[in-house]
Design a protein around this motif. Structure first.
Motif, short mmCIF file in Angstrom:
data_model
loop_
_atom_site.label_atom_id
_atom_site.label_comp_id
_atom_site.label_asym_id
_atom_site.label_seq_id
_atom_site.Cartn_x
_atom_site.Cartn_y
_atom_site.Cartn_z
N GLY A 244 -4.72 -8.94 1.81
CA GLY A 244 -4.81 -7.47 1.85
C GLY A 244 -3.67 -6.84 1.09
O GLY A 244 -3.06 -5.87 1.58
N PRO A 245 -3.35 -7.31 -0.12
CA PRO A 245 -2.12 -6.89 -0.82
C PRO A 245 -2.19 -5.47 -1.38
O PRO A 245 -1.16 -4.94 -1.78
N ARG A 246 -3.38 -4.86 -1.40
CA ARG A 246 -3.48 -3.53 -2.01
C ARG A 246 -3.59 -2.41 -0.98
O ARG A 246 -3.68 -1.24 -1.33
N GLY A 247 -3.56 -2.76 0.28
CA GLY A 247 -3.63 -1.74 1.33
C GLY A 247 -2.25 -1.17 1.62
O GLY A 247 -1.25 -1.55 1.00
N LEU A 248 -2.21 -0.25 2.59
CA LEU A 248 -0.94 0.39 2.97
C LEU A 248 0.10 -0.67 3.39
O LEU A 248 1.22 -0.68 2.90
N VAL A 249 -0.31 -1.57 4.28
CA VAL A 249 0.63 -2.57 4.80
C VAL A 249 0.92 -3.65 3.75
O VAL A 249 2.08 -4.00 3.51
N GLY A 250 -0.14 -4.16 3.11
CA GLY A 250 0.05 -5.24 2.15
C GLY A 250 0.93 -4.84 0.98
O GLY A 250 1.80 -5.60 0.55
N SER A 251 0.75 -3.61 0.49
CA SER A 251 1.57 -3.21 -0.66
C SER A 251 3.03 -3.04 -0.23
O SER A 251 3.95 -3.33 -1.00
#
Ligand code: GFB
Length: 315
Positions: free
Chosen positions: A11-18
């Motif tokens: 999930g690298p492009r979400g709020l947490v992942g980024s």
């Protein structure tokens, strides 16, 4: 050669992942392996396993999830329940099969019972009925947490889980229908200031209490847990401080559109009356949040305005 030296962020492009990618890059300790939709469909166990066997990460943060605010949860219960269940089952099994050394699964504060005593301790899990507006999401996340515990017990996997409170920060979704409250307020008050509107309407009664954590503080806490925690119980991640939605709206108004009148729309759902986490387990590890809510709202508003200017509004 055992190449298990990298850290995967699902999930690298979400709020947490980024935020995790920023935090891990700043650290410079690890080779970071983004695991997003472009790399593998995490709802697909075979595709997920193929990725794990090819990349063989040593550690994994599971930040991939279908997420959204109160309205999105009400409108799309199938995705919130089904996709989140599939993500948990395929990622945890692939991590076990590929010999991942440590995995951190992200739950959410909304998995606790609606009437849980406040501040909410980790052992309140499954002690009462859930909040109906986010029950599908909560059930999927509870299953994920229980699955991480089951892998510990049955296979001895070092799988842990964290329960973050309501999050906000750069990279959030600002879609008024589907977003969480803080990005929605930032956008509403920004637009009111821009258009010279006399008032802004806020959903619900303004009485519910929520706790907000900047996502950069969350990323820091997750790295701390990955380094220092190895236990069966999930760990709450928050600031230990809450406020009413009315107070939050006034803070955003004062920064984005001073003088604008705030009106409430009680026909919209309030959701759970209060959701404040007991964070003593985390603070016992020596972790503290660094970004105050005022500072975080100011910098997120600045981020939103900058991205609007560049034509990258998250609509
Ligand atoms: O952030 P939010 O959508 O999620 O709403 P929850 C928090 C509170 O803010 C509710 C009010 O009482 C809303 O009625 N609110 C006021 C608004 N104005 C707005 C607005 O313009 N947009 C939104 N979205 N809310 C979520 C769960 O619950 O918490 C998710 O649904 C997730 O699954 C997340 O767990 C952390 O805090 O109520």
């Amino acid at each position: 050669m055992d190449t298990r030296d990298g850290v995967a962020v699902a999930g690298p492009r979400g709020l947490v992942g980024s935020a995790l990618l920023r935090r891990l890059a700043a650290d410079g300790r690890d080779r970071v392996l983004p695991l997003g939709r472009a790399e593998a469909d995490l709802r697909d166990p075979a595709a997920t396993l193929r990725w794990f066997l090819e990349h063989r990460p040593a550690r994994v943060y599971v930040a991939a999830a279908v997420v959204g605010g109160i309205q999105a949860n009400i409108e799309r219960p199938v995705e919130f329940l089904r996709d989140n269940l599939l993500i948990a089952t395929s990622v945890l099994e692939a991590a076990r099969a590929a010999g991942v050394k440590k995995l951190l699964y992200l739950g959410s504060s909304c998995i606790y019972p609606r009437e849980a005593p406040q501040p909410i301790r980790e052992d309140a899990l499954l002690t009462g009925p859930l909040e109906p507006t986010n029950e599908p999401y909560a059930i999927a996340k509870i299953a994920g947490v229980r699955l991480a515990q089951a892998y510990r017990r049955q296979y001895g996997c070092e799988f842990i889980s964290a329960m973050p409170t309501n999050l906000y920060g750069p990279g959030d979704k600002f879609d008024l229908r589907t977003s969480h409250v803080l990005p929605a307020l930032i956008r509403r008050f920004h637009e009111a200031g821009r258009d010279g509107a006399a008032s802004v309407t806020v959903w619900g009664t303004g009485a519910p209490r929520r706790e907000f954590l900047h996502v950069d503080d969350l990323a820091d806490a997750l790295v701390c847990l990955m380094d220092r925690y190895d236990g069966d119980s999930p760990v709450n991640v928050g600031t230990g401080v809450d406020l009413t939605i009315a107070e939050l709206a006034a803070k955003v108004r004062d920064l984005a559109a001073p003088g604008t009148r705030i009106e409430f729309d009680p026909s919209r759902p309030d959701g759970v009356p209060r959701k404040l986490l007991d964070v003593s387990r985390l603070t016992a590890l020596g972790w503290r949040p660094r970004i105050s809510l005022d500072e975080g709202i100011r910098s997120t508003l600045a981020w939103y305005r900058q991205h609007l200017q560049h034509g990258q509004d998250n609509r």
